[in-house]
Design a protein around this motif. Structure first.
Motif, PDB file in Angstrom:
ATOM      1  N   SER A  58       0.826  -1.199   0.000  1.00 34.42           N
ATOM      2  CA  SER A  58       0.000   0.000   0.000  1.00 34.42           C
ATOM      3  C   SER A  58       0.866   1.258   0.000  1.00 34.42           C
ATOM      4  N   LEU A  59       1.944   1.218   0.770  1.00 32.93           N
ATOM      5  CA  LEU A  59       2.857   2.362   0.819  1.00 32.93           C
ATOM      6  C   LEU A  59       3.511   2.594  -0.541  1.00 32.93           C
ATOM      7  N   ARG A  60       3.912   1.525  -1.211  1.00 34.62           N
ATOM      8  CA  ARG A  60       4.529   1.676  -2.539  1.00 34.62           C
ATOM      9  C   ARG A  60       3.543   2.283  -3.532  1.00 34.62           C
ATOM     10  N   VAL A  61       2.310   1.810  -3.511  1.00 33.86           N
ATOM     11  CA  VAL A  61       1.301   2.364  -4.417  1.00 33.86           C
ATOM     12  C   VAL A  61       1.063   3.834  -4.091  1.00 33.86           C
ATOM     13  N   HIS A  62       1.008   4.152  -2.813  1.00 32.95           N
ATOM     14  CA  HIS A  62       0.780   5.539  -2.404  1.00 32.95           C
ATOM     15  C   HIS A  62       1.877   6.451  -2.943  1.00 32.95           C
ATOM     16  N   PHE A  63       3.127   6.068  -2.758  1.00 33.08           N
ATOM     17  CA  PHE A  63       4.210   6.926  -3.218  1.00 33.08           C
ATOM     18  C   PHE A  63       4.312   6.968  -4.740  1.00 33.08           C
ATOM     19  N   MET A  64       3.968   5.892  -5.416  1.00 34.94           N
ATOM     20  CA  MET A  64       3.981   5.912  -6.873  1.00 34.94           C
ATOM     21  C   MET A  64       2.899   6.851  -7.398  1.00 34.94           C
ATOM     22  N   MET A  65       1.731   6.865  -6.756  1.00 34.65           N
ATOM     23  CA  MET A  65       0.676   7.791  -7.173  1.00 34.65           C
ATOM     24  C   MET A  65       1.128   9.238  -6.952  1.00 34.65           C
ATOM     25  N   TYR A  66       1.844   9.467  -5.864  1.00 39.87           N
ATOM     26  CA  TYR A  66       2.341  10.815  -5.599  1.00 39.87           C
ATOM     27  C   TYR A  66       3.371  11.214  -6.654  1.00 39.87           C
ATOM     28  N   GLU A  67       4.282  10.293  -6.998  1.00 34.56           N
ATOM     29  CA  GLU A  67       5.291  10.582  -8.015  1.00 34.56           C
ATOM     30  C   GLU A  67       4.643  10.820  -9.373  1.00 34.56           C
ATOM     31  N   LYS A  68       3.602  10.058  -9.682  1.00 31.45           N
ATOM     32  CA  LYS A  68       2.939  10.181 -10.976  1.00 31.45           C
ATOM     33  C   LYS A  68       2.287  11.547 -11.131  1.00 31.45           C
ATOM     34  N   ASP A  69       1.780  12.094 -10.048  1.00 31.61           N
ATOM     35  CA  ASP A  69       1.086  13.377 -10.124  1.00 31.61           C
ATOM     36  C   ASP A  69       2.028  14.582 -10.099  1.00 31.61           C
ATOM     37  N   GLU A  70       3.321  14.328  -9.895  1.00 31.47           N
ATOM     38  CA  GLU A  70       4.272  15.437  -9.937  1.00 31.47           C
ATOM     39  C   GLU A  70       4.388  15.934 -11.376  1.00 31.47           C
ATOM     40  N   PRO A  71       4.568  17.243 -11.551  1.00 31.57           N
ATOM     41  CA  PRO A  71       4.726  17.747 -12.927  1.00 31.57           C
ATOM     42  C   PRO A  71       6.011  17.182 -13.533  1.00 31.57           C
ATOM     43  N   GLY A  72       5.939  16.725 -14.761  1.00 23.55           N
ATOM     44  CA  GLY A  72       7.115  16.164 -15.431  1.00 23.55           C
ATOM     45  C   GLY A  72       6.773  15.798 -16.852  1.00 23.55           C
ATOM     46  N   SER A  73       7.678  15.074 -17.452  1.00 20.32           N
ATOM     47  CA  SER A  73       7.490  14.710 -18.856  1.00 20.32           C
ATOM     48  C   SER A  73       6.461  13.590 -19.000  1.00 20.32           C
ATOM     49  N   ASP A  74       5.988  13.425 -20.231  1.00 18.25           N
ATOM     50  CA  ASP A  74       5.018  12.366 -20.506  1.00 18.25           C
ATOM     51  C   ASP A  74       5.660  10.992 -20.376  1.00 18.25           C
TER      52      ASP A  74
END
Length: 194
Positions: A58-74
């Protein structure tokens, strides 16, 4: 009766009594009875293992969702999407193991341990949704809410551990003075600031 016949009868009954005593105490080490302390201890360990794997996934999914929503490249977002898909599969497998371990506790545990396990299951079940979405996709998850949910789950895990220790009689009884003293000294050494 003759002496030899008498001695044979006595020897036969002594051997029979000794064999009965040995066989009555025989318990195969790899085959616990349902509800035995060994069975309950194994179920408690399996439940704690599954709970820690579910919390970690659950923690890994949480942090991956946070990383995904950071502004960055496609490209970063596409990579995060593929990794997130794999993490969701792992999260589902961990949830399946956790449900199975909870059923194992319900099979052989005592009522107060089952209740503590249910409370822990409820709190860990809240972890995947704990962060929630922010007002828009760039804000990501609310880390404070997620950390609060993790702390509540840790408290529930502690209560489950105490209930399991009490059930398996790991806590020293009131008459075990030396054991209680040694445990108190050990806790002082481990909790002392360095």
């Amino acid at each position: 009766m003759e002496t030899a016949t008498l001695m044979a009868a006595v020897g036969r009954s002594a051997t029979s009594a000794g064999a009965k005593r040995l066989l009555s105490n025989y318990r195969p080490s790899g085959v616990p009875r349902t509800g035995s302390p060994e069975d309950r201890g194994g179920a408690y360990r399996a439940f704690l293992d599954a709970a820690s794997r579910l919390a970690s996934a659950s923690l890994r999914v949480h942090f991956m969702m946070y990383e995904k929503d950071e502004p960055g490249s496609d490209e970063v977002r596409r990579t995060a999407d593929s990794m997130l898909l794999d993490l969701h599969v792992r999260l589902q497998a961990a949830q399946d193991d956790f449900s199975s371990a909870l059923l194992g506790i319900e099979l052989c545990g005592v009522s107060y341990v089952i209740e503590a396990a249910g409370n822990l299951a409820e709190e860990i079940g809240k972890l995947p949704q704990a962060g929630g979405k922010g007002k828009n996709a760039i804000e990501g998850y609310d880390h404070a809410a997620y950390e609060e949910a993790v702390e509540v789950a840790r408290g529930a895990r502690g209560k489950f551990l105490e209930a399991a220790r009490h059930d398996l009689a790991y806590n020293p009884s009131w008459w075990q003075f030396a054991r209680r003293y040694k445990e108190r000294q050990f806790r002082k050494r481990t909790e002392a600031p360095r």
